[in-house]
Design an enzyme around this catalytic site. Structure first.
Site, PDB file in Angstrom:
ATOM      1  N   GLY A  91      23.309  -6.297  -6.356  1.00 15.51           N
ATOM      2  CA  GLY A  91      24.594  -6.666  -7.724  1.00 15.51           C
ATOM      3  C   GLY A  91      25.604  -6.400  -7.543  1.00 15.51           C
ATOM      4  N   PRO A 103      31.380 -13.722 -10.378  1.00 13.17           N
ATOM      5  CA  PRO A 103      31.799 -14.868 -10.285  1.00 13.17           C
ATOM      6  C   PRO A 103      33.566 -15.238 -10.133  1.00 13.17           C
ATOM      7  CG  PRO A 103      30.755 -15.279 -12.179  1.00 13.17           C
ATOM      8  CD  PRO A 103      30.796 -13.177 -11.647  1.00 13.17           C
ATOM      9  N   GLY A 138      34.792 -11.332  -5.507  1.00  9.65           N
ATOM     10  CA  GLY A 138      34.006 -11.168  -4.275  1.00  9.65           C
ATOM     11  C   GLY A 138      34.572 -10.434  -2.983  1.00  9.65           C
ATOM     12  N   ILE A 163      23.592 -13.469  -5.911  1.00  8.62           N
ATOM     13  CA  ILE A 163      23.007 -11.791  -5.507  1.00  8.62           C
ATOM     14  C   ILE A 163      21.525 -12.629  -4.372  1.00  8.62           C
ATOM     15  CG2 ILE A 163      21.935 -10.305  -6.765  1.00  8.62           C
ATOM     16  CD1 ILE A 163      24.911 -10.627  -6.525  1.00  8.62           C
ATOM     17  N   ASN A 203      27.092  -1.362   4.407  1.00 16.73           N
ATOM     18  CA  ASN A 203      27.976  -0.848   5.959  1.00 16.73           C
ATOM     19  C   ASN A 203      26.237  -0.935   6.426  1.00 16.73           C
ATOM     20  OD1 ASN A 203      29.772  -0.096   8.036  1.00 16.73           O
ATOM     21  ND2 ASN A 203      28.588   2.157   7.662  1.00 16.73           N
ATOM     22  N   ARG A 220      16.652 -33.461  28.952  1.00 16.05           N
ATOM     23  CA  ARG A 220      17.293 -34.670  28.362  1.00 16.05           C
ATOM     24  C   ARG A 220      18.067 -35.488  29.776  1.00 16.05           C
ATOM     25  NH1 ARG A 220      17.939 -38.929  24.278  1.00 16.05           N
ATOM     26  NH2 ARG A 220      19.082 -39.532  24.592  1.00 16.05           N
ATOM     27  N   GLY A 270      23.097 -33.445  21.057  1.00 20.39           N
ATOM     28  CA  GLY A 270      23.842 -34.614  21.027  1.00 20.39           C
ATOM     29  C   GLY A 270      22.794 -34.884  19.094  1.00 20.39           C
ATOM     30  N   GLU A 311      28.476  -9.747   3.132  1.00 21.08           N
ATOM     31  CA  GLU A 311      28.326  -8.445   3.398  1.00 21.08           C
ATOM     32  C   GLU A 311      30.655  -8.459   4.067  1.00 21.08           C
ATOM     33  OE1 GLU A 311      26.334  -6.492   4.239  1.00 21.08           O
ATOM     34  OE2 GLU A 311      24.266  -7.496   3.345  1.00 21.08           O
TER      35      GLU A 311
HETATM   36  P1  FAD Z   1      36.676 -14.492  -1.914  1.00 19.88           P
HETATM   37  O1  FAD Z   1      36.764 -13.055  -2.150  1.00 19.88           O
HETATM   38  O2  FAD Z   1      36.769 -14.753  -3.555  1.00 19.88           O
HETATM   39  O3  FAD Z   1      37.445 -15.371  -0.581  1.00 19.88           O
HETATM   40  C1  FAD Z   1      37.490 -16.561  -0.538  1.00 19.88           C
HETATM   41  C2  FAD Z   1      38.727 -16.695   1.134  1.00 19.88           C
HETATM   42  O4  FAD Z   1      39.530 -15.705   0.670  1.00 19.88           O
HETATM   43  C3  FAD Z   1      38.171 -15.970   2.182  1.00 19.88           C
HETATM   44  O5  FAD Z   1      38.445 -15.979   3.170  1.00 19.88           O
HETATM   45  C4  FAD Z   1      38.136 -14.614   2.491  1.00 19.88           C
HETATM   46  O6  FAD Z   1      38.149 -14.161   3.568  1.00 19.88           O
HETATM   47  C5  FAD Z   1      39.681 -14.565   1.805  1.00 19.88           C
HETATM   48  N1  FAD Z   1      40.261 -13.138   0.894  1.00 19.88           N
HETATM   49  C6  FAD Z   1      39.916 -12.537   0.128  1.00 19.88           C
HETATM   50  N2  FAD Z   1      40.787 -11.295   0.323  1.00 19.88           N
HETATM   51  C7  FAD Z   1      41.942 -11.777   1.329  1.00 19.88           C
HETATM   52  C8  FAD Z   1      42.814 -10.818   1.697  1.00 19.88           C
HETATM   53  N3  FAD Z   1      42.858  -9.568   1.542  1.00 19.88           N
HETATM   54  N4  FAD Z   1      43.161 -11.250   3.592  1.00 19.88           N
HETATM   55  C9  FAD Z   1      43.182 -12.108   3.684  1.00 19.88           C
HETATM   56  N5  FAD Z   1      42.055 -12.989   3.225  1.00 19.88           N
HETATM   57  C10 FAD Z   1      40.844 -12.801   2.162  1.00 19.88           C
HETATM   58  N6  FAD Z   1      26.708 -10.736  -3.203  1.00 19.88           N
HETATM   59  C11 FAD Z   1      25.902  -9.760  -3.245  1.00 19.88           C
HETATM   60  O7  FAD Z   1      26.910  -8.127  -4.908  1.00 19.88           O
HETATM   61  N7  FAD Z   1      24.795  -9.329  -3.189  1.00 19.88           N
HETATM   62  C12 FAD Z   1      24.094 -10.267  -2.689  1.00 19.88           C
HETATM   63  O8  FAD Z   1      22.678 -10.221  -2.510  1.00 19.88           O
HETATM   64  C13 FAD Z   1      24.607 -10.982  -1.985  1.00 19.88           C
HETATM   65  N8  FAD Z   1      23.845 -12.361  -1.480  1.00 19.88           N
HETATM   66  C14 FAD Z   1      25.543 -13.655  -0.864  1.00 19.88           C
HETATM   67  C15 FAD Z   1      23.982 -14.814  -0.852  1.00 19.88           C
HETATM   68  C16 FAD Z   1      24.801 -15.839   0.057  1.00 19.88           C
HETATM   69  C17 FAD Z   1      23.799 -16.898   0.205  1.00 19.88           C
HETATM   70  C18 FAD Z   1      26.509 -16.153  -0.476  1.00 19.88           C
HETATM   71  C19 FAD Z   1      27.053 -17.263   0.172  1.00 19.88           C
HETATM   72  C20 FAD Z   1      26.686 -15.489  -0.693  1.00 19.88           C
HETATM   73  C21 FAD Z   1      26.208 -13.218  -0.484  1.00 19.88           C
HETATM   74  N9  FAD Z   1      27.002 -13.027  -1.589  1.00 19.88           N
HETATM   75  C22 FAD Z   1      26.533 -11.245  -2.065  1.00 19.88           C
HETATM   76  C23 FAD Z   1      28.685 -12.329  -1.751  1.00 19.88           C
HETATM   77  C24 FAD Z   1      29.470 -12.611  -0.825  1.00 19.88           C
HETATM   78  O9  FAD Z   1      29.016 -10.681  -0.400  1.00 19.88           O
HETATM   79  C25 FAD Z   1      30.573 -12.500  -1.731  1.00 19.88           C
HETATM   80  O10 FAD Z   1      30.121 -14.341  -1.607  1.00 19.88           O
HETATM   81  C26 FAD Z   1      31.759 -12.245  -0.594  1.00 19.88           C
HETATM   82  O11 FAD Z   1      31.873 -10.950  -0.547  1.00 19.88           O
HETATM   83  C27 FAD Z   1      32.975 -12.993  -0.714  1.00 19.88           C
HETATM   84  O12 FAD Z   1      33.245 -12.873  -2.188  1.00 19.88           O
HETATM   85  P2  FAD Z   1      33.889 -14.521  -2.419  1.00 19.88           P
HETATM   86  O13 FAD Z   1      32.588 -15.338  -1.866  1.00 19.88           O
HETATM   87  O14 FAD Z   1      34.259 -14.367  -4.317  1.00 19.88           O
HETATM   88  O15 FAD Z   1      35.336 -14.980  -1.700  1.00 19.88           O
END
Ligand code: FAD
Length: 389
Positions: free
Chosen positions: A135, A139, A142, A168, A245, A273, A344, A368
Site C-alpha cells: 500500500g 485516494p 498517486g 491496492i 523498481n 479470415r 474487426g 508503477e
Molecule cells: P495521478 O498521479 O493523479 O496522475 C493523473 C495523470 O496526471 C497521469 O496521466 C499522470 O501521468 C499525470 N501527471 C501526474 N504528475 C505529473 C507531472 N509531474 N507531469 C506530467 N504529468 C503528470 N498502487 C499501490 O500502491 N499498490 C498497488 O498494488 C497498486 N495496484 C494498482 C492496480 C491497478 C489496477 C491500478 C489502476 C493502479 C494501482 N495502483 C497501486 C496505483 C497506481 O500506482 C497509481 O494509479 C499511479 O501511481 C498513478 O497515480 P494516480 O492514478 O493517482 O494518477
C-alpha cells in the site's frame, strides 16, 4: 514461424535453465489458467479464485522466485522476467497478482525486514499460504507519493496508523499489508495483519481493466500494531521506490507477453479470415500492420532481456528500468490496439484475447509510475533538470 514467434532467434541466447523455467510457466498457464481467464475477466475474479490462482503459482515456484532463502527459488533476473512474460501472455491481472506478492510485498520484507520478520512471513508467502499486498498509493496521492497523508504515530511501545490506501492489488485477499506511512522519522514501511482492528478493506467495483485481479481500498482508522510491525531497514520513500523498481522490471517483460498473445491471435486470424475472396493476411495493409507489430514486439523482448543481463551483473540503473517500462508498456498497448483492428468486430469480444489485453494494459501504463512520470525520469537523466514540479 510458430504462433509464439521468435523471429530474431532470441531463444538461442537464453540459458537452458531460463528456457526450462519459461516453458514450465507457459505450460502451466496454458493448462490451468488460460481455460478460465475469459470467464474470470467477464465475471471479475472472486477472492477465493484469486487465492487459488496464487496457491497454484506458488506450486510452480513463482512467488518471490527472484529472492533467495526462506523457501524462495533464487532464480536469475531473466528467468524471473520470462516467467512474468508468460503469465502476462495469459492475463496482466495474473502477472499483477504475482508481481505484487513477490516483487513488492515479499521484496519489501526480504530487503527491509528483520530476521524475525523474514522467517515469520516469507516461507508462507512463497508457498501461497500467506498473501501480501503493498500500500503506497492513496485516494489523493498517486504519482507524487512523497505527499502521502497516511501517518503512523508512536503510542507507548506500539504504532498507530491512520489514513487510506487506494488501488491496492491483492488488498481484498491479503493476510498482511506492507504499508508505507509518514512518521516522525520520515516515511517508513510496516507489516500490518489484514485482520487488525480498525482496518477495513473494500474491493474496487466496476473496473474495466484488470478484472482478473482484486484491487482494493484499505482504510486505517487507529490501527494499532506492535513495534515489531515496523520494517527496521525501511528508510524514507526511497525504500518503497526500490521495491517498485523491482516490480517494474517484471513489467518490462510482462507487457511483451500480452503483446505477443495479441500479435499471435491477430496473425492467425488474418490467415483464416476471408474477405474480397482471399485471406485478409494477403492484403498489403494487413501485412504492414503485422510487420510493424512484429518489429516492436521483438525489439521490446530484446530490450527486456538486455535489461535482465544488466541486472544479472548488478549494473541496471533505475532510469534504465524507466526506459524499459515506458517503451514496452506503450508498444504493447499499440500492438494490442492494432491486433484489434485486424480482428474487426470479433476483436471487441471476449472470444479473443486482444481487447482484454488492451484494457488491462491501460492499467499497466498507469501503475508503477505512469508513462508521463517515466518520461520525466528520462528527461531528468538526459538534462539533469527536474521537471516533476
Ligand atoms: P495521478 O498521479 O493523479 O496522475 C493523473 C495523470 O496526471 C497521469 O496521466 C499522470 O501521468 C499525470 N501527471 C501526474 N504528475 C505529473 C507531472 N509531474 N507531469 C506530467 N504529468 C503528470 N498502487 C499501490 O500502491 N499498490 C498497488 O498494488 C497498486 N495496484 C494498482 C492496480 C491497478 C489496477 C491500478 C489502476 C493502479 C494501482 N495502483 C497501486 C496505483 C497506481 O500506482 C497509481 O494509479 C499511479 O501511481 C498513478 O497515480 P494516480 O492514478 O493517482 O494518477
Amino acid at each position: 514461424m510458430d504462433d509464439l514467434v521468435d523471429f530474431l532467434g532470441i531463444d538461442a541466447f537464453l540459458t537452458e535453465e531460463e528456457r526450462a523455467s519459461r516453458d514450465l510457466v507457459r505450460r502451466y498457464g496454458d493448462e490451468h489458467l488460460r481455460p478460465n481467464v475469459a470467464r474470470w475477466f467477464d465475471q471479475e475474479i472472486s477472492r477465493s479464485e484469486a487465492r487459488d490462482v496464487l496457491r497454484g503459482l506458488a506450486g510452480i515456484g513463482l512467488l518471490g522466485m527472484q529472492l533467495s532463502g526462506y523457501g524462495c527459488a533464487g532464480a536469475g533476473p531473466v528467468s524471473y522476467g520470462l516467467a512474468m512474460l508468460e503469465l502476462e501472455a495469459v492475463d496482466s491481472g495474473l502477472r499483477s497478482m504475482a508481481s505484487v506478492q513477490g516483487s513488492l510485498a515479499m521484496m519489501a520484507i526480504h530487503t527491509f525486514g528483520s530476521e524475525e520478520q523474514k522467517s515469520r512471513w516469507l516461507p508462507g508467502m512463497a508457498s501461497g499460504e500467506v498473501i501480501g499486498c503493498f500500500g503506497l498509493t492513496e485516494p489523493d496521492v498517486g504519482s507524487d507519493p512523497a505527499s502521502m497523508r497516511t501517518v503512523a504515530r508512536r503510542s507507548g511501545s506500539d504504532w498507530v496508523l491512520d489514513g487510506t490506501k487506494m488501488w491496492i492489488t491483492n488488498g481484498g485477499i491479503a493476510d498482511i499489508a506492507v504499508v508505507w506511512a509518514r512518521t516522525d522519522e520520515g516515511i517508513r514501511g510496516f507489516v500490518v495483519p489484514a485482520d487488525s482492528a480498525g482496518l477495513t478493506i473494500n474491493d474496487v467495483p466496476r473496473k474495466m481493466s484488470m478484472r482478473v485481479s482484486i484491487t482494493s481500498e484499505l482504510v486505517f482508522d487507529g490501527v494499532r500494531v506492535p513495534q515489531d510491525a515496523l520494517l527496521p531497514g525501511s528508510r524514507g520513500l526511497r525504500s518503497a521506490l526500490a521495491c517498485l523498481n523491482e516490480a517494474r522490471f517484471g513489467i518490462v517483460f510482462g507487457a511483451m507477453g500480452a503483446a505477443r498473445d495479441a500479435f499471435a491471435c491477430a496473425r492467425s486470424y488474418a490467415m483464416t479470415r476471408q474477405q474480397f475472396g482471399r485471406a485478409i493476411a494477403g492484403f498489403q495493409l494487413t501485412q504492414g500492420k503485422l510487420a510493424d507489430m512484429l518489429v516492436e514486439l521483438e525489439k521490446g523482448i530484446l530490450l527486456a532481456v538486455h535489461l535482465g543481463r544488466l541486472k544479472e551483473r548488478g549494473l541496471l540503473q533505475p532510469a534504465q528500468v524507466s526506459f524499459g517500462k515506458l517503451n514496452n508498456t506503450r508498444v504493447a498497448l499499440d500492438i494490442c490496439r492494432t491486433a484489434r483492428t485486424i480482428l474487426g468486430a470479433s476483436g471487441v469480444t471476449l472470444d479473443y484475447p486482444v481487447m482484454r489485453h488492451a484494457s488491462n494494459l491501460e492499467s499497466v501504463v498507469t501503475y508503477e509510475g505512469t508513462s508521463e512520470v517515466h518520461t520525466l525520469v528520462l528527461g531528468q537523466a538526459l538534462t539533469g533538470l527536474d521537471a516533476f514540479r
